[in-house]
Design a protein around this motif. Structure first.
Motif, short mmCIF file in Angstrom:
data_model
loop_
_atom_site.label_atom_id
_atom_site.label_comp_id
_atom_site.label_asym_id
_atom_site.label_seq_id
_atom_site.Cartn_x
_atom_site.Cartn_y
_atom_site.Cartn_z
N PRO A 87 -30.07 -28.20 89.02
CA PRO A 87 -31.10 -28.96 89.19
C PRO A 87 -32.07 -28.26 90.04
CG PRO A 87 -29.35 -29.23 90.67
CD PRO A 87 -28.92 -28.69 89.92
N ASP A 101 -42.61 -31.90 89.15
CA ASP A 101 -41.61 -32.20 88.40
C ASP A 101 -41.35 -33.06 87.06
OD1 ASP A 101 -41.10 -30.82 90.99
OD2 ASP A 101 -39.54 -32.55 92.09
N ASN A 105 -38.92 -31.86 84.29
CA ASN A 105 -37.57 -32.48 83.46
C ASN A 105 -38.07 -33.60 81.99
OD1 ASN A 105 -35.88 -32.33 86.19
ND2 ASN A 105 -36.96 -33.65 86.90
N VAL A 109 -34.53 -32.13 80.52
CA VAL A 109 -33.26 -32.43 80.13
C VAL A 109 -33.44 -33.42 77.93
CG1 VAL A 109 -32.53 -34.92 80.36
CG2 VAL A 109 -33.47 -33.76 81.83
N THR A 121 -30.45 -32.83 87.56
CA THR A 121 -32.29 -32.87 87.61
C THR A 121 -31.94 -32.99 88.87
OG1 THR A 121 -32.23 -35.23 87.17
CG2 THR A 121 -32.66 -33.83 85.67
N ALA A 133 -36.98 -38.58 86.56
CA ALA A 133 -35.81 -38.06 85.57
C ALA A 133 -34.43 -38.97 85.16
CB ALA A 133 -35.17 -37.43 86.84
N GLY A 144 -26.76 -35.83 81.39
CA GLY A 144 -27.92 -35.25 82.49
C GLY A 144 -26.89 -35.94 83.69
#
Length: 337
Positions: A87, A101, A105, A109, A121, A133, A144
């Motif tokens: 993460p 961010d 992600n 992912v 994440t 996320a 994830g």
């Protein structure tokens, strides 16, 4: 795109703090925070990396000549290899303004899921970072691991609800993030948790729950007492406290204490498939790599993630073959010199 081309391209867009070094060993970034550096003297990230290099392997090629199997199963799901992307939060601040961010992600992912692994994440002071996320994880079939900061009870419960609604299959908390400067004095409050508080959170989640940031046998036993399904042996890449030991140094004792009763993962300075082999031989079930996957996304997007994952797989396969093991279950301390 080659792996080297990916690194070259990352150097054009991951500054000014991260230099996308040929080997991400913590030396160039030192104590650069903001940036990918470590806290205080900046030596813990360096120590993490160097400790793995001191672990030597036993070659053994008097064995059957058959393919090796890198597949790894955790909580009922089988992955292509025992590797997760770690993460990372605030990528725009620490690694350059190419991605937010949410954008990071949204690439990482699904690319990890496509490569046969999964990504943890990050979380942040902006609630939308975690929520977005969780949605991406849900859109990737639940592959994830949404990782929450140690906020107050109600905030954590709300984030668990969001992750479960999105389809997450497991959950994590980086409990050591209570040492991050940007969390101090925040609303909602964040900080250390007692065993009882963690037990309440884990029981509420009703999902396999990992506690990240365990560096002692005592901490591992407390995580087990709280009901965690697994731990990540981690010092947060040196970013929360200066002067801590390397994760490779504490891993064997922790694994010996709780292995078989909970999953044991590890991060910190792991950079190659050889390092992954070392970690498994020291008692880990799987590894997390954080900074290298940031470089992969910045340098090549989804293709960069695939290149890094395939590089790790090839290195792990070669090491297993040269050490005379054909499955992850066969990797043990006898493989170490």
């Amino acid at each position: 795109m080659t792996y080297q081309e990916m690194l070259d391209h990352a150097r054009t867009c991951s500054g000014p703090y991260c230099r996308a070094c040929p080997v991400c060993n913590g030396r160039a970034c030192g104590s650069s925070v903001p940036g990918p550096g470590a806290k205080g003297t900046g030596t813990v990230a360096i120590r993490n990396y160097e400790a793995w290099q001191e672990v030597c392997l036993n070659l053994d090629t008097i064995c059957e000549n058959r393919p090796v199997d890198t597949r790894f199963t955790l909580f009922g799901h089988t992955y292509a290899l025992p590797v997760f992307a770690g993460p990372v939060g605030a990528v725009k601040l620490h690694y350059g303004d190419k991605f937010t961010d949410q954008e990071y992600n949204s690439i990482l992912v699904p690319a990890c899921a496509q490569a046969g692994i999964a990504a943890f994440t990050g979380d942040g002071t902006d609630p939308e970072v975690f929520a977005a996320a969780a949605r991406v994880i849900g859109g990737s079939g639940g592959l994830g691991v949404p990782t929450v900061k140690p906020w107050d009870r109600d905030t954590i419960f709300a984030k668990i609800d969001a992750a479960k609604a999105a389809g997450a299959r497991m959950f994590a908390m980086d409990i050591d993030a209570s040492g991050l400067p940007f969390l101090k004095g925040r609303t909602p409050p964040a900080g250390p948790k007692t065993v009882a508080q963690l037990r309440e959170i884990i029981q509420y989640a009703q999902l396999p729950f990992l506690l990240k940031g365990i560096m002692t046998v005592r901490g591992a036993r407390k995580a087990l007492e709280a009901g965690a399904a697994g731990i990540v042996v981690s010092n947060h890449g040196g970013r929360v406290q200066d002067g801590t030991p390397a994760t490779a140094a504490v891993l064997p004792g922790i694994a010996q204490a709780v292995k078989g009763r909970m999953a044991v993962l590890v991060d910190g300075g792991i950079r190659t498939g050889v390092d992954v082999f070392r970690a498994l031989a020291l008692g880990a079930d799987a590894c997390l790599l954080a900074r290298p996957y940031v470089t992969a996304v910045y340098g090549g997007g989804a293709e960069g993630v695939a290149l890094l994952t395939e590089k790790l797989r090839g290195e792990l396969e070669d090491t297993m073959a040269m050490c005379g093991v054909h499955s992850l279950e066969e990797i043990g301390p006898e493989a170490l010199a």
